[in-house]
Design a protein around this motif. Structure first.
Motif, PDB file in Angstrom:
ATOM      1  N   SER A 187      -9.519   6.147 -50.683  1.00  0.00           N
ATOM      2  CA  SER A 187      -9.812   7.307 -49.841  1.00  0.00           C
ATOM      3  C   SER A 187     -10.421   8.436 -50.669  1.00  0.00           C
ATOM      4  O   SER A 187     -11.434   9.031 -50.282  1.00  0.00           O
ATOM      5  N   ILE A 188      -9.833   8.728 -51.809  1.00  0.00           N
ATOM      6  CA  ILE A 188     -10.349   9.801 -52.660  1.00  0.00           C
ATOM      7  C   ILE A 188     -11.686   9.396 -53.277  1.00  0.00           C
ATOM      8  O   ILE A 188     -12.595  10.225 -53.399  1.00  0.00           O
ATOM      9  N   LEU A 189     -11.843   8.127 -53.622  1.00  0.00           N
ATOM     10  CA  LEU A 189     -13.145   7.652 -54.097  1.00  0.00           C
ATOM     11  C   LEU A 189     -14.209   7.830 -53.012  1.00  0.00           C
ATOM     12  O   LEU A 189     -15.350   8.199 -53.310  1.00  0.00           O
ATOM     13  N   ALA A 202     -17.630   9.922 -53.269  1.00  0.00           N
ATOM     14  CA  ALA A 202     -18.954   9.371 -52.941  1.00  0.00           C
ATOM     15  C   ALA A 202     -19.683  10.265 -51.939  1.00  0.00           C
ATOM     16  O   ALA A 202     -20.898  10.455 -52.042  1.00  0.00           O
ATOM     17  N   ALA A 203     -18.958  10.828 -50.979  1.00  0.00           N
ATOM     18  CA  ALA A 203     -19.576  11.727 -49.998  1.00  0.00           C
ATOM     19  C   ALA A 203     -20.101  12.995 -50.673  1.00  0.00           C
ATOM     20  O   ALA A 203     -21.197  13.475 -50.345  1.00  0.00           O
ATOM     21  N   THR A 204     -19.348  13.518 -51.612  1.00  0.00           N
ATOM     22  CA  THR A 204     -19.792  14.697 -52.355  1.00  0.00           C
ATOM     23  C   THR A 204     -21.029  14.366 -53.180  1.00  0.00           C
ATOM     24  O   THR A 204     -21.991  15.144 -53.217  1.00  0.00           O
ATOM     25  N   ALA A 205     -21.013  13.216 -53.835  1.00  0.00           N
ATOM     26  CA  ALA A 205     -22.176  12.789 -54.622  1.00  0.00           C
ATOM     27  C   ALA A 205     -23.401  12.620 -53.725  1.00  0.00           C
ATOM     28  O   ALA A 205     -24.505  13.040 -54.083  1.00  0.00           O
ATOM     29  N   LYS A 206     -23.195  12.044 -52.552  1.00  0.00           N
ATOM     30  CA  LYS A 206     -24.303  11.832 -51.613  1.00  0.00           C
ATOM     31  C   LYS A 206     -24.918  13.163 -51.192  1.00  0.00           C
ATOM     32  O   LYS A 206     -26.137  13.286 -51.098  1.00  0.00           O
ATOM     33  N   ALA A 207     -24.066  14.167 -50.972  1.00  0.00           N
ATOM     34  CA  ALA A 207     -24.567  15.493 -50.607  1.00  0.00           C
ATOM     35  C   ALA A 207     -25.414  16.095 -51.720  1.00  0.00           C
ATOM     36  O   ALA A 207     -26.258  16.962 -51.471  1.00  0.00           O
ATOM     37  N   THR A 218     -21.431   4.068 -55.753  1.00  0.00           N
ATOM     38  CA  THR A 218     -20.714   2.894 -55.266  1.00  0.00           C
ATOM     39  C   THR A 218     -19.809   2.384 -56.375  1.00  0.00           C
ATOM     40  O   THR A 218     -19.974   2.754 -57.534  1.00  0.00           O
ATOM     41  N   TRP A 219     -18.848   1.541 -56.005  1.00  0.00           N
ATOM     42  CA  TRP A 219     -17.914   0.999 -56.987  1.00  0.00           C
ATOM     43  C   TRP A 219     -17.385  -0.336 -56.517  1.00  0.00           C
ATOM     44  O   TRP A 219     -17.386  -0.640 -55.322  1.00  0.00           O
ATOM     45  N   ASP A 220     -16.935  -1.133 -57.462  1.00  0.00           N
ATOM     46  CA  ASP A 220     -16.274  -2.400 -57.164  1.00  0.00           C
ATOM     47  C   ASP A 220     -14.815  -2.131 -56.819  1.00  0.00           C
ATOM     48  O   ASP A 220     -14.240  -1.115 -57.225  1.00  0.00           O
ATOM     49  N   ASP A 221     -14.195  -3.054 -56.078  1.00  0.00           N
ATOM     50  CA  ASP A 221     -12.792  -2.898 -55.688  1.00  0.00           C
ATOM     51  C   ASP A 221     -11.860  -2.750 -56.882  1.00  0.00           C
ATOM     52  O   ASP A 221     -10.859  -2.037 -56.813  1.00  0.00           O
ATOM     53  N   ASP A 222     -12.184  -3.395 -57.989  1.00  0.00           N
ATOM     54  CA  ASP A 222     -11.284  -3.335 -59.141  1.00  0.00           C
ATOM     55  C   ASP A 222     -11.257  -1.960 -59.818  1.00  0.00           C
ATOM     56  O   ASP A 222     -10.387  -1.679 -60.623  1.00  0.00           O
ATOM     57  N   VAL A 223     -12.162  -1.061 -59.445  1.00  0.00           N
ATOM     58  CA  VAL A 223     -12.126   0.305 -59.977  1.00  0.00           C
ATOM     59  C   VAL A 223     -10.873   1.021 -59.476  1.00  0.00           C
ATOM     60  O   VAL A 223     -10.182   1.691 -60.248  1.00  0.00           O
ATOM     61  N   ALA A 224     -10.545   0.842 -58.203  1.00  0.00           N
ATOM     62  CA  ALA A 224      -9.321   1.459 -57.657  1.00  0.00           C
ATOM     63  C   ALA A 224      -8.090   0.886 -58.348  1.00  0.00           C
ATOM     64  O   ALA A 224      -7.143   1.622 -58.656  1.00  0.00           O
ATOM     65  N   GLU A 225      -8.105  -0.404 -58.635  1.00  0.00           N
ATOM     66  CA  GLU A 225      -6.986  -1.023 -59.354  1.00  0.00           C
ATOM     67  C   GLU A 225      -6.878  -0.470 -60.774  1.00  0.00           C
ATOM     68  O   GLU A 225      -5.782  -0.208 -61.265  1.00  0.00           O
ATOM     69  N   ALA A 265      -1.127  13.366 -54.709  1.00  0.00           N
ATOM     70  CA  ALA A 265      -2.580  13.234 -54.612  1.00  0.00           C
ATOM     71  C   ALA A 265      -3.317  14.049 -55.673  1.00  0.00           C
ATOM     72  O   ALA A 265      -4.376  13.635 -56.139  1.00  0.00           O
ATOM     73  N   ARG A 266      -2.789  15.194 -56.074  1.00  0.00           N
ATOM     74  CA  ARG A 266      -3.501  16.030 -57.045  1.00  0.00           C
ATOM     75  C   ARG A 266      -3.750  15.300 -58.366  1.00  0.00           C
ATOM     76  O   ARG A 266      -4.874  15.322 -58.870  1.00  0.00           O
ATOM     77  N   PRO A 267      -2.752  14.631 -58.946  1.00  0.00           N
ATOM     78  CA  PRO A 267      -3.039  13.888 -60.189  1.00  0.00           C
ATOM     79  C   PRO A 267      -4.041  12.753 -59.988  1.00  0.00           C
ATOM     80  O   PRO A 267      -4.840  12.465 -60.889  1.00  0.00           O
ATOM     81  N   ILE A 268      -4.041  12.127 -58.816  1.00  0.00           N
ATOM     82  CA  ILE A 268      -5.029  11.079 -58.526  1.00  0.00           C
ATOM     83  C   ILE A 268      -6.420  11.697 -58.510  1.00  0.00           C
ATOM     84  O   ILE A 268      -7.366  11.159 -59.080  1.00  0.00           O
TER      85      ILE A 268
END
Length: 105
Positions: free
Chosen positions: A4-6, A10-15, A21-28, A43-46
């Motif tokens: 969700s935070i990624l 991405a939305a901020t970067a798009k603006a 973009t990222w692979d699923d293993d980035v979240a892991e 959420a703040r530390p994330i």
């Protein structure tokens, strides 16, 4: 939560004219870094972890490709290779930007 935070990142970067973009293993990978720290919660530390490892690397990559100026229209992809984050910019070859503090996998 990491995805969700990624997504917001991405939305901020798009603006700003950057396709992120990222692979699923980035979240892991991010999760492994976060949960290695026993004081980590919320959420703040994330958000700070994503800022440190993803946003800062994207900025470095797009500025480096543009000789010190941000480059609108770039496509940046984040993946994990051999336990490290790798950022691939549309204008340059992939490079390892962040080594894993904690083994993933």
């Amino acid at each position: 939560l990491f995805r969700s935070i990624l997504g917001r990142t991405a939305a901020t970067a798009k603006a700003r004219g950057i396709a992120l973009t990222w692979d699923d293993d980035v979240a892991e990978w991010l999760g492994a870094q976060a949960f290695a720290d026993t004081s980590f919660s919320g959420a703040r530390p994330i958000r700070q972890l994503i800022s440190k490892h993803i946003e800062d690397s994207v900025v470095e990559t797009t500025f480096a490709a543009g000789a010190g100026r941000p480059q609108v229209g770039r496509a940046v992809h984040v993946s994990v290779l051999d336990g490290s984050l790798v950022v691939a910019d549309s204008a340059q070859a992939s490079r390892t930007l962040v080594a894993a503090d904690v083994p993933v996998g």
